[in-house]
Design a protein around this motif. Structure first.
Motif, PDB file in Angstrom:
ATOM      1  N   ALA A  27       0.829  -1.205   0.000  1.00  0.00           N
ATOM      2  CA  ALA A  27       0.000   0.000   0.000  1.00  0.00           C
ATOM      3  C   ALA A  27       0.862   1.254   0.000  1.00  0.00           C
ATOM      4  O   ALA A  27       0.571   2.213  -0.736  1.00  0.00           O
ATOM      5  CB  ALA A  27      -0.942  -0.008   1.197  1.00  0.00           C
ATOM      6  N   MET A  28       1.898   1.270   0.789  1.00  0.00           N
ATOM      7  CA  MET A  28       2.785   2.436   0.828  1.00  0.00           C
ATOM      8  C   MET A  28       3.472   2.649  -0.521  1.00  0.00           C
ATOM      9  O   MET A  28       3.626   3.779  -0.981  1.00  0.00           O
ATOM     10  CB  MET A  28       3.832   2.275   1.944  1.00  0.00           C
ATOM     11  N   PHE A  29       3.856   1.550  -1.168  1.00  0.00           N
ATOM     12  CA  PHE A  29       4.460   1.645  -2.502  1.00  0.00           C
ATOM     13  C   PHE A  29       3.471   2.225  -3.502  1.00  0.00           C
ATOM     14  O   PHE A  29       3.821   3.112  -4.288  1.00  0.00           O
ATOM     15  CB  PHE A  29       4.938   0.255  -2.955  1.00  0.00           C
ATOM     16  N   GLU A  30       2.237   1.731  -3.487  1.00  0.00           N
ATOM     17  CA  GLU A  30       1.219   2.199  -4.423  1.00  0.00           C
ATOM     18  C   GLU A  30       0.899   3.685  -4.203  1.00  0.00           C
ATOM     19  O   GLU A  30       0.713   4.432  -5.159  1.00  0.00           O
ATOM     20  CB  GLU A  30      -0.054   1.362  -4.302  1.00  0.00           C
ATOM     21  N   LEU A  31       0.828   4.100  -2.948  1.00  0.00           N
ATOM     22  CA  LEU A  31       0.596   5.518  -2.644  1.00  0.00           C
ATOM     23  C   LEU A  31       1.732   6.376  -3.190  1.00  0.00           C
ATOM     24  O   LEU A  31       1.501   7.426  -3.801  1.00  0.00           O
ATOM     25  CB  LEU A  31       0.460   5.728  -1.134  1.00  0.00           C
ATOM     26  N   GLN A  32       2.956   5.920  -2.980  1.00  0.00           N
ATOM     27  CA  GLN A  32       4.118   6.672  -3.448  1.00  0.00           C
ATOM     28  C   GLN A  32       4.159   6.755  -4.973  1.00  0.00           C
ATOM     29  O   GLN A  32       4.516   7.789  -5.524  1.00  0.00           O
ATOM     30  CB  GLN A  32       5.411   6.042  -2.910  1.00  0.00           C
ATOM     31  N   GLU A  33       3.772   5.681  -5.653  1.00  0.00           N
ATOM     32  CA  GLU A  33       3.751   5.689  -7.114  1.00  0.00           C
ATOM     33  C   GLU A  33       2.811   6.774  -7.638  1.00  0.00           C
ATOM     34  O   GLU A  33       3.144   7.513  -8.557  1.00  0.00           O
ATOM     35  CB  GLU A  33       3.301   4.326  -7.662  1.00  0.00           C
ATOM     36  N   ARG A  34       1.645   6.879  -7.050  1.00  0.00           N
ATOM     37  CA  ARG A  34       0.664   7.874  -7.481  1.00  0.00           C
ATOM     38  C   ARG A  34       1.138   9.287  -7.170  1.00  0.00           C
ATOM     39  O   ARG A  34       0.972  10.196  -7.966  1.00  0.00           O
ATOM     40  CB  ARG A  34      -0.692   7.568  -6.855  1.00  0.00           C
ATOM     41  N   GLN A  35       1.772   9.464  -6.024  1.00  0.00           N
ATOM     42  CA  GLN A  35       2.308  10.778  -5.682  1.00  0.00           C
ATOM     43  C   GLN A  35       3.471  11.152  -6.596  1.00  0.00           C
ATOM     44  O   GLN A  35       3.622  12.323  -6.959  1.00  0.00           O
ATOM     45  CB  GLN A  35       2.738  10.801  -4.217  1.00  0.00           C
ATOM     46  N   ASN A  36       4.269  10.192  -6.985  1.00  0.00           N
ATOM     47  CA  ASN A  36       5.372  10.454  -7.909  1.00  0.00           C
ATOM     48  C   ASN A  36       4.870  10.905  -9.267  1.00  0.00           C
ATOM     49  O   ASN A  36       5.499  11.746  -9.918  1.00  0.00           O
ATOM     50  CB  ASN A  36       6.261   9.222  -8.058  1.00  0.00           C
ATOM     51  N   ILE A  37       3.762  10.350  -9.714  1.00  0.00           N
ATOM     52  CA  ILE A  37       3.174  10.773 -10.989  1.00  0.00           C
ATOM     53  C   ILE A  37       2.761  12.235 -10.905  1.00  0.00           C
ATOM     54  O   ILE A  37       3.045  13.033 -11.809  1.00  0.00           O
ATOM     55  CB  ILE A  37       1.981   9.876 -11.370  1.00  0.00           C
ATOM     56  N   ILE A  38       2.104  12.620  -9.813  1.00  0.00           N
ATOM     57  CA  ILE A  38       1.679  14.013  -9.638  1.00  0.00           C
ATOM     58  C   ILE A  38       2.898  14.934  -9.599  1.00  0.00           C
ATOM     59  O   ILE A  38       2.911  16.000 -10.236  1.00  0.00           O
ATOM     60  CB  ILE A  38       0.837  14.172  -8.346  1.00  0.00           C
ATOM     61  N   LYS A  39       3.951  14.536  -8.881  1.00  0.00           N
ATOM     62  CA  LYS A  39       5.168  15.347  -8.795  1.00  0.00           C
ATOM     63  C   LYS A  39       5.835  15.505 -10.158  1.00  0.00           C
ATOM     64  O   LYS A  39       6.309  16.584 -10.507  1.00  0.00           O
ATOM     65  CB  LYS A  39       6.156  14.725  -7.814  1.00  0.00           C
ATOM     66  N   ALA A  40       5.887  14.424 -10.916  1.00  0.00           N
ATOM     67  CA  ALA A  40       6.512  14.488 -12.237  1.00  0.00           C
ATOM     68  C   ALA A  40       5.743  15.424 -13.161  1.00  0.00           C
ATOM     69  O   ALA A  40       6.342  16.191 -13.913  1.00  0.00           O
ATOM     70  CB  ALA A  40       6.596  13.091 -12.847  1.00  0.00           C
ATOM     71  N   ILE A  41       4.438  15.378 -13.096  1.00  0.00           N
ATOM     72  CA  ILE A  41       3.623  16.248 -13.949  1.00  0.00           C
ATOM     73  C   ILE A  41       3.740  17.699 -13.492  1.00  0.00           C
ATOM     74  O   ILE A  41       3.753  18.612 -14.321  1.00  0.00           O
ATOM     75  CB  ILE A  41       2.168  15.758 -13.973  1.00  0.00           C
ATOM     76  N   SER A  42       3.871  17.929 -12.197  1.00  0.00           N
ATOM     77  CA  SER A  42       3.961  19.307 -11.693  1.00  0.00           C
ATOM     78  C   SER A  42       5.232  20.002 -12.163  1.00  0.00           C
ATOM     79  O   SER A  42       5.264  21.226 -12.255  1.00  0.00           O
ATOM     80  CB  SER A  42       3.871  19.349 -10.170  1.00  0.00           C
ATOM     81  N   LYS A  43       6.262  19.242 -12.482  1.00  0.00           N
ATOM     82  CA  LYS A  43       7.495  19.843 -12.988  1.00  0.00           C
ATOM     83  C   LYS A  43       7.271  20.493 -14.349  1.00  0.00           C
ATOM     84  O   LYS A  43       7.905  21.486 -14.687  1.00  0.00           O
ATOM     85  CB  LYS A  43       8.597  18.803 -13.091  1.00  0.00           C
ATOM     86  N   ASN A  44       6.370  19.939 -15.149  1.00  0.00           N
ATOM     87  CA  ASN A  44       6.102  20.456 -16.486  1.00  0.00           C
ATOM     88  C   ASN A  44       4.886  21.365 -16.542  1.00  0.00           C
ATOM     89  O   ASN A  44       4.854  22.302 -17.333  1.00  0.00           O
ATOM     90  CB  ASN A  44       5.904  19.303 -17.484  1.00  0.00           C
ATOM     91  N   ASP A  45       3.867  21.053 -15.747  1.00  0.00           N
ATOM     92  CA  ASP A  45       2.598  21.775 -15.841  1.00  0.00           C
ATOM     93  C   ASP A  45       1.900  21.757 -14.483  1.00  0.00           C
ATOM     94  O   ASP A  45       1.263  20.767 -14.117  1.00  0.00           O
ATOM     95  CB  ASP A  45       1.724  21.112 -16.910  1.00  0.00           C
TER      96      ASP A  45
END
Length: 131
Positions: A51-69
């Motif tokens: 569960a902690m891994f899955e939560l982190q994966e989703r947060q990483n996606i948001i962080k990666a997108i925030s770098k561009n937009d």
């Protein structure tokens, strides 16, 4: 043989929505186990780690997108991670100096969903070493 599956934009956006909306479920699973509980079973510990891994994966996606937009990351975070209403999401966008009308919002949320879809880890994708 196709290594990366092709998919139409609507299906990709729906897949990204489903993936991001699973955040709440994984969050509940992660809260079942207290980190300091010495009597936790091995199965409960595995579920907690997953569960902690899955939560982190989703947060990483948001962080990666925030770098561009930044606006796209706010849309994804507010609508699909926190599951807020459109009006509340628009208010958050306005607070961060992004003006999007309600009529244009639904069209605008497709872009971040497609960006998220490209970042979702997939078990079906295989990396092959070419020699």
């Amino acid at each position: 043989m196709s290594i990366i599956p092709s998919i139409d934009e609507e299906a990709a956006a729906n897949n990204a929505k489903d993936y991001l909306k699973q955040f709440k479920g994984w969050q509940l699973v992660s809260l079942r186990l207290d980190d300091n509980n010495p009597r936790a079973t091995a199965q409960a510990q595995r579920e907690h780690v997953k569960a902690m891994f899955e939560l982190q994966e989703r947060q990483n996606i948001i962080k990666a997108i925030s770098k561009n937009d930044q606006a796209s990351s706010i849309i994804l975070d507010q609508r699909f991670i926190k599951q807020h209403s459109t009006k509340r999401t628009l208010a958050e966008l306005a607070a961060k100096h992004h003006s999007i009308t309600e009529g244009n919002f639904y069209h605008r949320q497709c872009k971040p969903l497609l960006m998220a879809y490209n970042l979702i880890p997939s078990d079906q994708v295989k990396l092959v070493k070419c020699e």
